[in-house]
Write a protein that holds these residues in place. Structure first.
Motif, short mmCIF file in Angstrom:
data_model
loop_
_atom_site.label_atom_id
_atom_site.label_comp_id
_atom_site.label_asym_id
_atom_site.label_seq_id
_atom_site.Cartn_x
_atom_site.Cartn_y
_atom_site.Cartn_z
N VAL A 1 -5.73 38.27 -3.73
CA VAL A 1 -5.66 38.58 -2.30
C VAL A 1 -4.20 38.56 -1.86
O VAL A 1 -3.34 38.03 -2.56
CB VAL A 1 -6.46 37.57 -1.43
N GLY A 2 -3.95 39.14 -0.70
CA GLY A 2 -2.62 39.08 -0.12
C GLY A 2 -2.56 37.94 0.87
O GLY A 2 -3.59 37.51 1.40
N TYR A 3 -1.37 37.40 1.10
CA TYR A 3 -1.20 36.37 2.14
C TYR A 3 0.17 36.58 2.76
O TYR A 3 1.04 37.19 2.14
CB TYR A 3 -1.36 34.96 1.52
N PRO A 4 0.37 36.12 4.00
CA PRO A 4 1.64 36.40 4.68
C PRO A 4 2.82 35.77 3.95
O PRO A 4 2.75 34.61 3.53
CB PRO A 4 1.46 35.75 6.06
N HIS A 5 3.87 36.54 3.76
CA HIS A 5 5.06 36.08 3.05
C HIS A 5 6.28 36.40 3.90
O HIS A 5 6.41 37.53 4.39
CB HIS A 5 5.12 36.78 1.69
N ASP B 1 2.87 35.78 -6.58
CA ASP B 1 3.70 34.69 -6.07
C ASP B 1 3.05 33.37 -6.39
O ASP B 1 3.73 32.36 -6.56
CB ASP B 1 3.86 34.85 -4.56
N LYS B 2 1.71 33.38 -6.43
CA LYS B 2 0.99 32.15 -6.71
C LYS B 2 -0.19 32.46 -7.61
O LYS B 2 -0.90 33.44 -7.38
CB LYS B 2 0.49 31.52 -5.42
N ILE B 3 -0.36 31.59 -8.61
CA ILE B 3 -1.54 31.70 -9.47
C ILE B 3 -2.25 30.36 -9.39
O ILE B 3 -1.63 29.32 -9.59
CB ILE B 3 -1.15 31.98 -10.93
N GLN B 4 -3.52 30.40 -9.07
CA GLN B 4 -4.28 29.15 -9.05
C GLN B 4 -5.41 29.26 -10.07
O GLN B 4 -6.24 30.17 -9.98
CB GLN B 4 -4.84 28.90 -7.64
N ILE B 5 -5.41 28.35 -11.01
CA ILE B 5 -6.48 28.36 -12.00
C ILE B 5 -7.67 27.59 -11.45
O ILE B 5 -7.52 26.46 -10.97
CB ILE B 5 -5.98 27.79 -13.35
N VAL B 6 -8.81 28.24 -11.42
CA VAL B 6 -10.01 27.65 -10.80
C VAL B 6 -11.15 27.68 -11.82
O VAL B 6 -11.07 28.40 -12.82
CB VAL B 6 -10.42 28.43 -9.53
N THR B 7 -12.21 26.94 -11.51
CA THR B 7 -13.34 27.00 -12.45
C THR B 7 -14.43 27.94 -11.95
O THR B 7 -15.34 28.30 -12.69
CB THR B 7 -13.94 25.60 -12.69
N GLN C 1 3.78 40.68 2.54
CA GLN C 1 2.62 40.06 1.91
C GLN C 1 3.01 39.58 0.51
O GLN C 1 3.78 40.24 -0.18
CB GLN C 1 1.47 41.06 1.78
N GLY C 2 2.46 38.44 0.14
CA GLY C 2 2.64 37.94 -1.21
C GLY C 2 1.33 38.12 -1.97
O GLY C 2 0.29 38.39 -1.37
N ILE C 3 1.39 37.98 -3.28
CA ILE C 3 0.19 38.14 -4.12
C ILE C 3 -0.30 36.76 -4.54
O ILE C 3 0.44 35.98 -5.13
CB ILE C 3 0.51 38.98 -5.38
N TYR C 4 -1.54 36.46 -4.21
CA TYR C 4 -2.16 35.19 -4.58
C TYR C 4 -3.29 35.49 -5.54
O TYR C 4 -4.21 36.22 -5.20
CB TYR C 4 -2.69 34.49 -3.32
#
Ligand code: WTA
Length: 641
Positions: free
Chosen positions: A539-543, A589-595, A548-551
């Motif tokens: 998704v995009g988020y305000p940067h 810009d951000k990578i979150q590893i989730v289950t 927009q940044g890439i999440y």
């Protein structure tokens, strides 16, 4: 060929705007016939326009014959032969800049066109260009148009895989490239990237390499040739191929909400008239202007407002190889003073990145030559607008915030400098020929001012895309089917109390990172190529700087991530995959590893929730009761970056 005596119509007052607008909407054929009259036509059109917005079949100036380069070059020779057409400012301020007059540019284009001919390029062939921002790029694009080859410029930041996708989709027979390119302090071996791409492109039989950095490169026997060797003794003239009004001029790949990037196709006559008309009127160009558009020719802005628009209008266009912050954050302003630039057109992301540098970087330049400022590519926030207006324009230059898209060919909604209202965070009024509407979700039109909705265009305009290459159904589905009878932009907009449009942003799964368009699905597909990855959602988020940044939320194979060290390793590996699949410009810009990802019972990812988390708005997630497993949301919030 002398310039035809009829003058290109120019709007000079707000009354003139209203008059032109009214005529363009109610009598489009009469209006556009008069706008088109002053160009050089080998044969005039039979019909100004025909339009079927349901199927997306739109044509302009059907039956006319022309060559766009005769309009960009030949017709200026008599009156502007010694006028500068192109100024090239290199990456390194210590290297020499280059200036080409209209006569010189004409010659260079003819030479390049002859080289293309000698290498078997014929009318209708597709030629892909992967080149630095150097004069030969401009020359090569025009050379394609001269002989009727369809150019497809690929931004030189894309990866080998991304090049291969585009070359294969266009079935290009020839690729034009260079040994390497400069980008700030970095140098990039572009030929090597092309070599890698072409391993999977069977349509390409010739690669023409321009020498730029003087680097040794691998030359594939029987396939690769050096431009300077090929051009050593070709004639300096080349007859322009006579093209049909509707013959394709170029393909430009752009991202949408689904699948791979689409090849947006623009045709010759309509695009020409639109690029020229919008350029002259939006920027209110005068004969002695020095105009600088900072966009790369790899994007549509570079096509319409670095090359075609300015050259059609006989203007002087500056082309800059470097980046705004090299060697320091004063570079843009230094270049403006050095070449007495009077019209400057850039992107909000560049302004925001320069705003972050000490103000001295801009205050130490005079910027006296500036007259008009432009913005393009994404919404410009008020802070950036005021900074641009005050510190660059010294409160005397109107700012034109130009809204448009690859698909629209040219500017659609914008102030005309000094003529129609220029208000911060408003693109403003539609240009003549543009009939915007705001739609409800059900497709009904929203009347009146002070309203918000989906932005669509109700009437064909000369620059409208003609198709998506090789697949018209895709164009119809994407742009014309969502709201039958309209061209759907994918943007949301607000019409303020004065009828000025404010663009809110994309309402589809397209994100705009530093003015570059990406489909979230496109980035997810890239991430999913990584062997550790099971599934992902982007998704995009305000940067602050990029708009927009890439999440990216990523689920990895069980056992892949145990320790923190594994995570770091996997994130780096995911970034590597994206760089290989698309290019550095798509790095998250951000990578979150989730289950797990929040999914509905039918398996659909609820992006709304992921967007909220990325934006840090976790207190207003809305209804999560339809989720298969609401607990994953808590886990995602807990692990937010
Ligand atoms: C966005 C670039 C707000 C918009 C010319 C559009 C803008 C997408 C503006 C097209 C603007 C472009 N204000 N948003 N002045 N200009 N956009 O195809 O979301 O690269 O749909 O064309 O950029 O991007 P594209």
């Amino acid at each position: 060929m002398p310039e035809t005596p009829a003058k290109h119509p120019r709007i000079r007052s707000i009354e003139g705007y209203h008059e032109a607008y009214h005529l363009s909407i109610h009598h489009p054929e009469e209006f556009w016939a008069s706008v088109a009259a002053p160009f050089t036509w080998r044969r005039k059109w039979d019909k100004v326009m025909s339009s079927d917005m349901a199927s997306g079949h739109n044509t302009w100036f059907e039956g006319a014959r022309l060559n766009i380069t005769e309009n960009c070059l030949d017709r200026h020779l008599a009156s502007r032969g010694n006028k500068l057409a192109l100024i090239y400012e290199p990456n390194d301020p210590k290297t020499r800049h280059l200036r080409l007059t209209y006569r010189e540019l004409h010659q260079e284009v003819c030479k390049f066109a002859n080289v293309l001919h000698n290498n078997g390029v014929e009318k209708g062939d597709r030629v892909c260009l992967y080149m630095p921002m150097i004069p030969q790029l401009a020359i090569a694009v025009l050379a394609c148009a001269r002989i009727g080859a369809v150019h497809s410029v690929i931004f030189a930041g894309f990866s080998a895989t991304a090049i291969a996708d585009r070359v294969n989709d266009a079935q290009a027979t020839v690729v034009l490239t260079a040994d390497g390119l400069n980008r700030g302090a970095k140098q990039i071996p572009v030929k090597r990237v092309v070599d890698e791409a072409l391993e999977t492109c069977s349509s390409v039989r010739r690669v023409i390499v321009v020498e730029h950095l003087g680097w040794p490169v691998h030359m594939e026997e029987g396939r690769d040739v050096w431009y300077h060797e090929e051009a050593a003794d070709v004639p300096k003239t080349c007859p322009a191929e006579e093209m049909d009004a509707e013959d394709p001029l170029f393909i430009l790949y752009t991202s949408g909400s689904t699948g791979k990037p689409k090849g947006v196709v623009h045709s010759t006559a309509g695009y020409m008239v639109w690029a020229d008309y919008t350029f002259r009127n939006v920027f209110q160009v005068e004969e002695n202007d020095v105009y600088w558009c900072t966009a790369d020719v790899g994007w549509v802005t570079g096509h319409s407002y670095l090359l075609y628009g300015p050259l059609l209008a006989g203007s002087t266009s500056l082309m800059f190889e470097g980046i705004p912050t090299y060697p320091d954050a004063g570079r843009f302003w230094e270049v403006i003073d050095k070449h007495s630039v009077s019209i400057f057109y850039t992107a909000p992301t560049a302004i925001r990145s320069l705003m972050a540098a000490p103000l001295d970087n801009v205050l130490s330049y005079s910027l006296d030559s500036l007259r008009v400022l432009g913005s393009v590519g994404e919404p410009i926030n008020e802070e950036a607008w005021y900074w641009y207006y005050q510190h660059v324009g010294k409160e005397r230059c109107p700012v034109v915030d130009t809204w448009w898209q690859t698909e629209t060919g040219g500017i659609m909604i914008s102030a005309m400098a000094g003529i129609t209202p220029s208000v911060p965070a408003r693109a403003g009024l539609p240009l003549p020929g543009v009939l915007p509407v705001l739609l409800n979700q059900d497709g009904s039109e929203i009347e009146g001012n002070d309203q918000e909705g989906y932005l669509a265009i109700k009437q064909s305009w000369p620059g409208i895309l003609r198709t998506t290459y090789g697949d018209h159904e895709r164009a119809r589905q994407t742009y014309f089917a969502p709201y039958p009878g309209y061209y759907f932009t994918g943007d949301g907009a607000r019409r303020d109390e004065n009828g000025l449009y404010r663009i809110i942003g994309r309402v589809d799964d397209v994100i705009n990172v530093s003015g570059h368009r990406f489909g979230t699905a496109e980035i997810e597909n890239a991430i999913n190529q990584n062997p550790h990855v099971v599934e992902s959602a982007v998704v995009g988020y305000p940067h602050d700087v990029k708009g927009q940044g890439i999440y990216a939320y990523v689920i990895c194979h069980e056992g892949a991530v145990g320790k923190e060290a594994d995570k770091v390793h996997i994130e780096a590996s995911i970034i590597e995959t994206i760089v290989a699949e698309i290019g550095k410009i798509a790095k998250p810009d951000k990578i979150q590893i989730v289950t797990g990802l929040p999914k509905t019972r039918s398996g659909k990812i609820m992006r709304r929730i992921l967007r909220k988390v990325a934006e840090g708005e976790t207190s207003s997630l809305g209804d999560t009761s339809t989720l298969l497993d609401p607990a994953v949301v808590d886990e995602i919030i807990a692990g937010k970056k």
